[in-house]
Design a protein around this motif. Structure first.
Motif, mmCIF file in Angstrom:
data_model
loop_
_atom_site.group_PDB
_atom_site.id
_atom_site.type_symbol
_atom_site.label_atom_id
_atom_site.label_comp_id
_atom_site.label_asym_id
_atom_site.label_seq_id
_atom_site.Cartn_x
_atom_site.Cartn_y
_atom_site.Cartn_z
ATOM 1 N N LYS A 140 9.283 26.475 10.104
ATOM 2 C CA LYS A 140 10.336 25.568 10.574
ATOM 3 C C LYS A 140 10.178 24.173 9.972
ATOM 4 N N LEU A 141 8.962 23.885 9.566
ATOM 5 C CA LEU A 141 8.693 22.572 8.960
ATOM 6 C C LEU A 141 9.441 22.385 7.658
ATOM 7 N N GLY A 142 9.718 23.487 6.984
ATOM 8 C CA GLY A 142 10.373 23.448 5.689
ATOM 9 C C GLY A 142 11.664 22.647 5.686
ATOM 10 N N LYS A 143 12.300 22.591 6.838
ATOM 11 C CA LYS A 143 13.591 21.898 6.937
ATOM 12 C C LYS A 143 13.447 20.404 6.644
ATOM 13 N N CYS A 144 12.341 19.829 7.144
ATOM 14 C CA CYS A 144 12.196 18.378 6.980
ATOM 15 C C CYS A 144 11.163 18.031 5.910
ATOM 16 N N ARG A 145 11.023 18.941 4.958
ATOM 17 C CA ARG A 145 10.028 18.739 3.909
ATOM 18 C C ARG A 145 10.551 17.755 2.851
ATOM 19 N N THR A 146 9.743 16.787 2.538
ATOM 20 C CA THR A 146 10.094 15.845 1.469
ATOM 21 C C THR A 146 8.904 15.709 0.536
ATOM 22 N N ARG A 147 9.063 14.844 -0.458
ATOM 23 C CA ARG A 147 7.983 14.768 -1.452
ATOM 24 C C ARG A 147 6.756 14.019 -0.940
ATOM 25 N N HIS A 148 6.919 13.045 -0.030
ATOM 26 C CA HIS A 148 5.771 12.298 0.493
ATOM 27 C C HIS A 148 5.189 13.025 1.704
ATOM 28 N N TYR A 149 4.753 14.218 1.553
ATOM 29 C CA TYR A 149 4.550 15.029 2.736
ATOM 30 C C TYR A 149 3.248 15.832 2.625
ATOM 31 N N ILE A 150 2.369 15.665 3.583
ATOM 32 C CA ILE A 150 1.125 16.434 3.574
ATOM 33 C C ILE A 150 1.096 17.299 4.835
ATOM 34 N N VAL A 151 0.732 18.542 4.685
ATOM 35 C CA VAL A 151 0.600 19.402 5.869
ATOM 36 C C VAL A 151 -0.876 19.677 6.112
ATOM 37 N N ARG B 184 -11.030 12.008 -4.729
ATOM 38 C CA ARG B 184 -10.433 13.271 -4.255
ATOM 39 C C ARG B 184 -9.197 13.049 -3.371
ATOM 40 N N PRO B 185 -9.271 12.190 -2.331
ATOM 41 C CA PRO B 185 -8.040 11.939 -1.561
ATOM 42 C C PRO B 185 -6.966 11.230 -2.387
ATOM 43 N N MET B 186 -7.397 10.386 -3.346
ATOM 44 C CA MET B 186 -6.408 9.694 -4.188
ATOM 45 C C MET B 186 -5.629 10.696 -5.032
ATOM 46 N N LYS B 187 -6.345 11.740 -5.472
ATOM 47 C CA LYS B 187 -5.695 12.771 -6.291
ATOM 48 C C LYS B 187 -4.591 13.455 -5.481
ATOM 49 N N ILE B 188 -4.907 13.778 -4.231
ATOM 50 C CA ILE B 188 -3.905 14.422 -3.360
ATOM 51 C C ILE B 188 -2.729 13.472 -3.153
ATOM 52 N N ALA B 189 -3.063 12.205 -2.876
ATOM 53 C CA ALA B 189 -2.012 11.214 -2.632
ATOM 54 C C ALA B 189 -1.116 11.057 -3.861
ATOM 55 N N GLU B 190 -1.734 11.000 -5.040
ATOM 56 C CA GLU B 190 -0.959 10.831 -6.277
ATOM 57 C C GLU B 190 -0.065 12.036 -6.539
ATOM 58 N N GLU B 191 -0.604 13.236 -6.260
ATOM 59 C CA GLU B 191 0.200 14.459 -6.427
ATOM 60 C C GLU B 191 1.448 14.397 -5.559
ATOM 61 N N LYS B 192 1.254 13.973 -4.302
ATOM 62 C CA LYS B 192 2.372 13.926 -3.354
ATOM 63 C C LYS B 192 3.353 12.809 -3.714
ATOM 64 N N ILE C 15 0.858 -1.190 0.000
ATOM 65 C CA ILE C 15 0.000 0.000 0.000
ATOM 66 C C ILE C 15 0.900 1.249 0.000
ATOM 67 N N SER C 16 0.464 2.323 -0.631
ATOM 68 C CA SER C 16 1.283 3.544 -0.609
ATOM 69 C C SER C 16 1.090 4.258 0.721
ATOM 70 N N ILE C 17 2.192 4.492 1.401
ATOM 71 C CA ILE C 17 2.100 5.210 2.686
ATOM 72 C C ILE C 17 2.754 6.576 2.555
ATOM 73 N N LEU C 18 1.960 7.588 2.820
ATOM 74 C CA LEU C 18 2.491 8.951 2.855
ATOM 75 C C LEU C 18 2.602 9.348 4.321
#
Lengths: 194, 230
Positions: free
Chosen positions: B87-98, B219-227, B65-68
């Motif tokens: 401050k979050l910007g420091k640990c920002r990666t591509r699999h990342y939702i805020v 809709r959530p899949m779209k967000i997940a795919e984008e990330k 399963i894809s885990i973000l």
């Protein structure tokens, strides 16, 4: 207006036609009997059959008028943008579910829990009208079937998700599939067990 | 028909992290293709990077399963929330939702303008108080999604309030074309819910079940795919 008791009232031209036609037929039979054209016993039988026939016509008329009323209210509801779902005849639905966690519960206990949660959402009337019942539950696999009316599907689904504990044990209820017949539900259940 | 679903708010509690194998098998049985494990952020501390490392390790090791992973920021003070986000910007990666849970109207209004924020969620009381047409318009224009966390809304003591808040929010969202998603907000395996169960929460306030299914699938899949893709 002609009062027909439990069948309600017949009004307007239909009631007049019905009354006149009954009277006419009865008159023909009675005159025929007096003139000696018809036998007395035959007359009695003919009269009874005629009366039964008219009784049937009245019942049919009542049913048709109820149907007409239903269609009329559906059209009005549609014009007003109100859902017409509640006007439809409730149809039975069978939901196959899987119980994860503690499985050794009996069907009655599960049913009580389902009904408790459903009553939280829709009250006792909703529980009664939904026709919720655990038809089958296999404690070994944790698979079961519940029956309810199609109008309550979303409430039943939500009430299943409100269940967290049964007899102090953590559980999850996963809805698998909804079917229209018990036979189909049993088939799916069997496939899943195999 | 439901094609694939995503639960974008499974809380990264010890119960979930330790039993991730079991949780993933339950989620797959329910029909999910992607999930987001979340951590709550009250202050940027040393623990944050270690927590994120744990989530990252899980995300890499799990192939079924894809885990973000997702970070939730909560607060009523705008300055503090902005500080946390920067401050979050420091640990920002591509699999990342805020995700942000605003506790005041000013935070709710301002936080949606932040590019880093993808999701905003409220508890029933705050949803009723803060979510109005202007908030929905702002969220739509900034491509921010309104999240309905299931377990926050179905607690016995807030159920009536939840139904009232949901009914209002749904009406506004449909009117203003604001995207809405439903998540489980599960903190243990026993709180995970199937997509149909999540959709039923919105369907009880008047929307047909078939119309609610995109709130848990496309809709959530779209967000997940984008990330995942970006």
């Amino acid at each position: 207006m002609v009062d027909l008791g439990d069948w309600g009232e017949l009004g307007g031209i239909e009631a007049w036609i019905l009354t006149v036609s009954i009277t006419a037929v009865l008159l023909v039979i009675i005159v025929g009997a007096f003139l000696g054209v018809l036998d007395l016993s035959f007359t009695i039988i003919l009269t009874s059959i005629t009366l039964l026939l008219f009784l049937d016509i009245i019942i049919l008329y009542r049913k048709l008028s109820l149907h007409r009323e239903l269609i009329r209210s559906m059209i009005i509801s549609k014009k007003m943008g109100v859902s017409t779902e509640y006007l439809l005849k409730p149809r039975k639905r069978y939901l196959i579910f899987e119980l994860l966690g503690y499985k050794g519960v009996d069907a009655k206990r599960i049913e009580r829990e389902f009904k408790e949660k459903l009553s939280l959402l829709s009250g006792s009337i909703g529980v009664g009208l939904s026709g919720l019942k655990v038809v089958y539950y296999d404690a070994r696999n944790g698979l079961g079937i519940i029956r309810f009316y199609h109008l309550y599907k979303k409430l039943v689904l939500l009430s299943l998700s409100l269940i967290r504990r049964i007899d102090g044990n953590d559980v999850v209820v996963i809805p698998i599939k909804t079917t229209g017949t018990l036979r189909k539900a049993r088939e799916i259940l069997k496939k899943r067990v195999d | 028909m439901l094609i694939s679903a995503a639960d974008l708010h499974v809380r990264g509690t010890e119960s979930i992290i330790n039993g991730i194998e079991q949780a993933v098998s339950v989620l797959m049985k329910m029909g999910y293709k992607a999930i987001a494990l979340s951590i709550d952020l009250s202050s940027v501390d040393a623990e944050l990077s270690s927590k994120l490392k744990v989530l990252k390790r899980i995300s890499r090791s799990e192939k079924r399963i894809s885990i973000l992973y997702r970070v939730n920021v909560m607060g009523d003070d705008l300055k503090r929330v902005r500080d946390l986000l920067s401050k979050l910007g420091k640990c920002r990666t591509r699999h990342y939702i805020v995700g942000v849970r605003p506790l005041s109207k000013s935070v709710a209004r301002n936080v949606v303008r932040d590019r880093r924020v993808s999701i905003v969620y409220f508890d029933p009381l705050h949803l009723l108080k803060f979510f109005d047409e202007s908030q929905a318009t702002l969220m739509r224009d900034n491509n921010v999604v309104l999240e309905i966390p299931f377990h926050m809304f179905v607690l016995n003591n807030v159920l009536e309030l939840s139904i009232r808040a949901l009914s209002k929010a749904l009406r506004i969202c449909l009117k203003k074309d604001c995207t809405i998603i439903v998540t489980s907000y599960a903190s243990s395996i026993f709180e995970l819910r199937s997509p149909y169960q999540l959709a039923s929460l919105l369907s009880v306030v008047g929307v047909p079940l078939e119309m609610c299914l995109p709130f848990v699938s496309s809709r959530p899949m779209k967000i997940a795919e984008e990330k995942l893709g970006g």
